[in-house]
Design a protein around this motif. Structure first.
Motif, mmCIF file in Angstrom:
data_model
loop_
_atom_site.group_PDB
_atom_site.id
_atom_site.type_symbol
_atom_site.label_atom_id
_atom_site.label_comp_id
_atom_site.label_asym_id
_atom_site.label_seq_id
_atom_site.Cartn_x
_atom_site.Cartn_y
_atom_site.Cartn_z
ATOM 1 N N UNK A 55 0.847 -1.184 0.000
ATOM 2 C CA UNK A 55 0.000 0.000 0.000
ATOM 3 C C UNK A 55 0.882 1.234 0.000
ATOM 4 N N UNK A 56 0.503 2.227 -0.778
ATOM 5 C CA UNK A 56 1.142 3.537 -0.756
ATOM 6 C C UNK A 56 0.074 4.524 -0.309
ATOM 7 N N UNK A 57 0.411 5.391 0.629
ATOM 8 C CA UNK A 57 -0.544 6.374 1.138
ATOM 9 C C UNK A 57 0.107 7.752 1.142
ATOM 10 N N UNK A 58 -0.625 8.728 0.634
ATOM 11 C CA UNK A 58 -0.189 10.119 0.673
ATOM 12 C C UNK A 58 -1.016 10.828 1.732
ATOM 13 N N UNK A 59 -0.336 11.469 2.670
ATOM 14 C CA UNK A 59 -1.034 12.248 3.687
ATOM 15 C C UNK A 59 -0.698 13.721 3.461
ATOM 16 N N UNK A 60 -1.247 14.567 4.289
ATOM 17 C CA UNK A 60 -0.931 15.986 4.189
ATOM 18 C C UNK A 60 0.474 16.303 4.700
ATOM 19 N N UNK A 61 1.174 15.298 5.241
ATOM 20 C CA UNK A 61 2.518 15.505 5.785
ATOM 21 C C UNK A 61 3.583 14.585 5.203
ATOM 22 N N UNK A 62 3.165 13.365 4.790
ATOM 23 C CA UNK A 62 4.163 12.355 4.417
ATOM 24 C C UNK A 62 3.655 11.454 3.306
ATOM 25 N N UNK A 63 4.598 10.708 2.739
ATOM 26 C CA UNK A 63 4.291 9.589 1.855
ATOM 27 C C UNK A 63 4.689 8.340 2.629
ATOM 28 N N UNK A 64 3.744 7.392 2.759
ATOM 29 C CA UNK A 64 3.999 6.152 3.486
ATOM 30 C C UNK A 64 3.832 4.990 2.526
ATOM 31 N N UNK A 65 4.668 3.979 2.678
ATOM 32 C CA UNK A 65 4.579 2.799 1.827
ATOM 33 C C UNK A 65 4.738 1.551 2.683
ATOM 34 N N UNK A 66 3.900 0.558 2.393
ATOM 35 C CA UNK A 66 3.968 -0.730 3.076
ATOM 36 C C UNK A 66 4.246 -1.803 2.040
ATOM 37 N N UNK A 67 5.173 -2.682 2.363
ATOM 38 C CA UNK A 67 5.417 -3.854 1.522
ATOM 39 C C UNK A 67 5.781 -5.021 2.422
ATOM 40 N N UNK A 68 5.481 -6.202 1.934
ATOM 41 C CA UNK A 68 5.882 -7.407 2.662
ATOM 42 C C UNK A 68 7.144 -7.940 2.017
ATOM 43 N N UNK A 69 8.127 -8.334 2.758
ATOM 44 C CA UNK A 69 8.180 -8.393 4.213
ATOM 45 C C UNK A 69 8.769 -7.148 4.851
ATOM 46 N N UNK A 70 8.972 -6.092 4.108
ATOM 47 C CA UNK A 70 9.698 -4.929 4.621
ATOM 48 C C UNK A 70 9.007 -4.083 5.659
ATOM 49 N N UNK A 71 7.679 -4.039 5.656
ATOM 50 C CA UNK A 71 6.961 -3.194 6.604
ATOM 51 C C UNK A 71 6.797 -1.780 6.078
ATOM 52 N N UNK A 72 6.710 -0.830 6.980
ATOM 53 C CA UNK A 72 6.421 0.559 6.630
ATOM 54 C C UNK A 72 7.683 1.371 6.407
ATOM 55 N N UNK A 73 7.649 2.216 5.371
ATOM 56 C CA UNK A 73 8.689 3.196 5.083
ATOM 57 C C UNK A 73 8.002 4.544 4.975
ATOM 58 N N UNK A 74 8.649 5.609 5.460
ATOM 59 C CA UNK A 74 8.045 6.935 5.478
ATOM 60 C C UNK A 74 8.997 7.977 4.914
ATOM 61 N N UNK A 76 9.008 12.294 4.663
ATOM 62 C CA UNK A 76 8.338 13.569 4.964
ATOM 63 C C UNK A 76 8.246 14.397 3.702
ATOM 64 N N UNK A 77 7.137 15.099 3.548
ATOM 65 C CA UNK A 77 6.969 16.024 2.432
ATOM 66 C C UNK A 77 7.645 17.333 2.787
ATOM 67 N N UNK A 78 8.178 17.995 1.790
ATOM 68 C CA UNK A 78 8.795 19.304 2.019
ATOM 69 C C UNK A 78 7.719 20.353 2.215
ATOM 70 N N UNK A 79 7.978 21.271 3.099
ATOM 71 C CA UNK A 79 7.057 22.388 3.292
ATOM 72 C C UNK A 79 7.384 23.470 2.268
ATOM 73 N N UNK A 80 6.465 24.395 2.005
ATOM 74 C CA UNK A 80 6.736 25.454 1.043
ATOM 75 C C UNK A 80 7.970 26.281 1.384
ATOM 76 N N UNK A 81 8.357 26.332 2.655
ATOM 77 C CA UNK A 81 9.528 27.099 3.052
ATOM 78 C C UNK A 81 10.802 26.275 3.027
#
Length: 82
Positions: A55-74, A76-81
């Motif tokens: 699963x890949x998920x885009x939030x208002x703060x980060x991009x998160x990815x889940x894969x088996x067997x690796x688990x979650x990777x995160x 952070x998104x850059x802020x405008x500044x």
């Protein structure tokens, strides 16, 4: 306004990924307080290009990815500044 809706309708998870329930629960546990999921994408290949749930998920703060067997990777998104 902050929302914490399920990234995929529970009724539709069997259409997207038959094992998605545990992955979506895992996504919920990865979210910070008031972090909003903007979109998700179910994937079926891991980093070695073998079939597995993911699963890949885009939030208002980060991009998160889940894969088996690796688990979650995160990432952070850059802020405008920067």
């Amino acid at each position: 306004m902050q929302h914490k809706h399920p990234p995929v309708s529970p009724a539709a998870t069997h259409l997207v990924n038959p094992c998605a329930d545990s992955v979506l629960e895992g996504l919920a546990s990865q979210l910070a307080n008031q972090e909003n999921v903007l979109c998700t994408l179910a994937v079926d290949l891991n980093l070695e290009l073998h079939f597995s749930r993911g699963l890949v998920a885009l939030t208002d703060r980060r991009l998160l990815a889940f894969s088996e067997p690796g688990g979650w990777t995160r990432w952070n998104l850059l802020t405008p500044t920067g």
